[in-house]
Design a protein around this motif. Structure first.
Motif, PDB file in Angstrom:
ATOM      1  N   PHE A  36       0.833  -1.201   0.000  1.00  0.00           N
ATOM      2  CA  PHE A  36       0.000   0.000   0.000  1.00  0.00           C
ATOM      3  C   PHE A  36       0.864   1.246   0.000  1.00  0.00           C
ATOM      4  O   PHE A  36       1.999   1.207   0.439  1.00  0.00           O
ATOM      5  N   PRO A  37       0.271   2.376  -0.405  1.00  0.00           N
ATOM      6  CA  PRO A  37       0.978   3.646  -0.238  1.00  0.00           C
ATOM      7  C   PRO A  37       1.095   3.961   1.268  1.00  0.00           C
ATOM      8  O   PRO A  37       0.227   3.583   2.048  1.00  0.00           O
ATOM      9  N   ILE A  39       0.534   6.600   3.090  1.00  0.00           N
ATOM     10  CA  ILE A  39      -0.575   7.337   3.702  1.00  0.00           C
ATOM     11  C   ILE A  39      -1.758   6.413   3.980  1.00  0.00           C
ATOM     12  O   ILE A  39      -2.446   6.549   4.989  1.00  0.00           O
ATOM     13  N   PHE A  40      -2.007   5.449   3.107  1.00  0.00           N
ATOM     14  CA  PHE A  40      -3.085   4.488   3.315  1.00  0.00           C
ATOM     15  C   PHE A  40      -2.770   3.574   4.505  1.00  0.00           C
ATOM     16  O   PHE A  40      -3.631   3.290   5.334  1.00  0.00           O
ATOM     17  N   ALA A  41      -1.523   3.128   4.594  1.00  0.00           N
ATOM     18  CA  ALA A  41      -1.122   2.260   5.700  1.00  0.00           C
ATOM     19  C   ALA A  41      -1.243   2.994   7.034  1.00  0.00           C
ATOM     20  O   ALA A  41      -1.706   2.427   8.027  1.00  0.00           O
ATOM     21  N   THR A  42      -0.863   4.268   7.069  1.00  0.00           N
ATOM     22  CA  THR A  42      -0.985   5.061   8.291  1.00  0.00           C
ATOM     23  C   THR A  42      -2.441   5.251   8.670  1.00  0.00           C
ATOM     24  O   THR A  42      -2.817   5.086   9.833  1.00  0.00           O
ATOM     25  N   GLY A  43      -3.282   5.573   7.697  1.00  0.00           N
ATOM     26  CA  GLY A  43      -4.713   5.732   7.954  1.00  0.00           C
ATOM     27  C   GLY A  43      -5.350   4.449   8.457  1.00  0.00           C
ATOM     28  O   GLY A  43      -6.180   4.463   9.370  1.00  0.00           O
ATOM     29  N   LEU A  44      -4.939   3.335   7.897  1.00  0.00           N
ATOM     30  CA  LEU A  44      -5.472   2.038   8.314  1.00  0.00           C
ATOM     31  C   LEU A  44      -5.076   1.729   9.755  1.00  0.00           C
ATOM     32  O   LEU A  44      -5.885   1.222  10.536  1.00  0.00           O
TER      33      LEU A  44
END
Length: 76
Positions: A36-37, A39-44
């Protein structure tokens, strides 16, 4: 003697818990960066951690917000 064994078992259990937590976090970050990018991993991570933190706070009756009257720093 039994107290020493119990103390050693608790220390070992806590060490194992920290080791598993940090180890699985490292492994998850390595996999997430490939899949994943960032930012997506952090949001998740936040999406999964926020409800877990709220449930833990509710179960232990610890407020997530500052107690009434302590929300601001004093000027002392």
């Amino acid at each position: 003697m039994r107290k020493k064994i119990m103390s050693t078992a608790i220390t070992g259990g806590l060490f194992l818990t920290v080791t598993l937590t940090w180890g699985t976090t490292w492994m998850a970050m390595k996999i997430a960066l490939i899949s994943f990018p960032p930012i997506f991993a952090t949001g998740l991570r936040f999406l999964l951690a926020a409800p877990a933190l709220a449930l833990l706070a509710k179960a232990t009756k610890v407020p997530l917000l500052f107690p009434q009257g302590n929300a601001h720093f004093s000027s002392r």
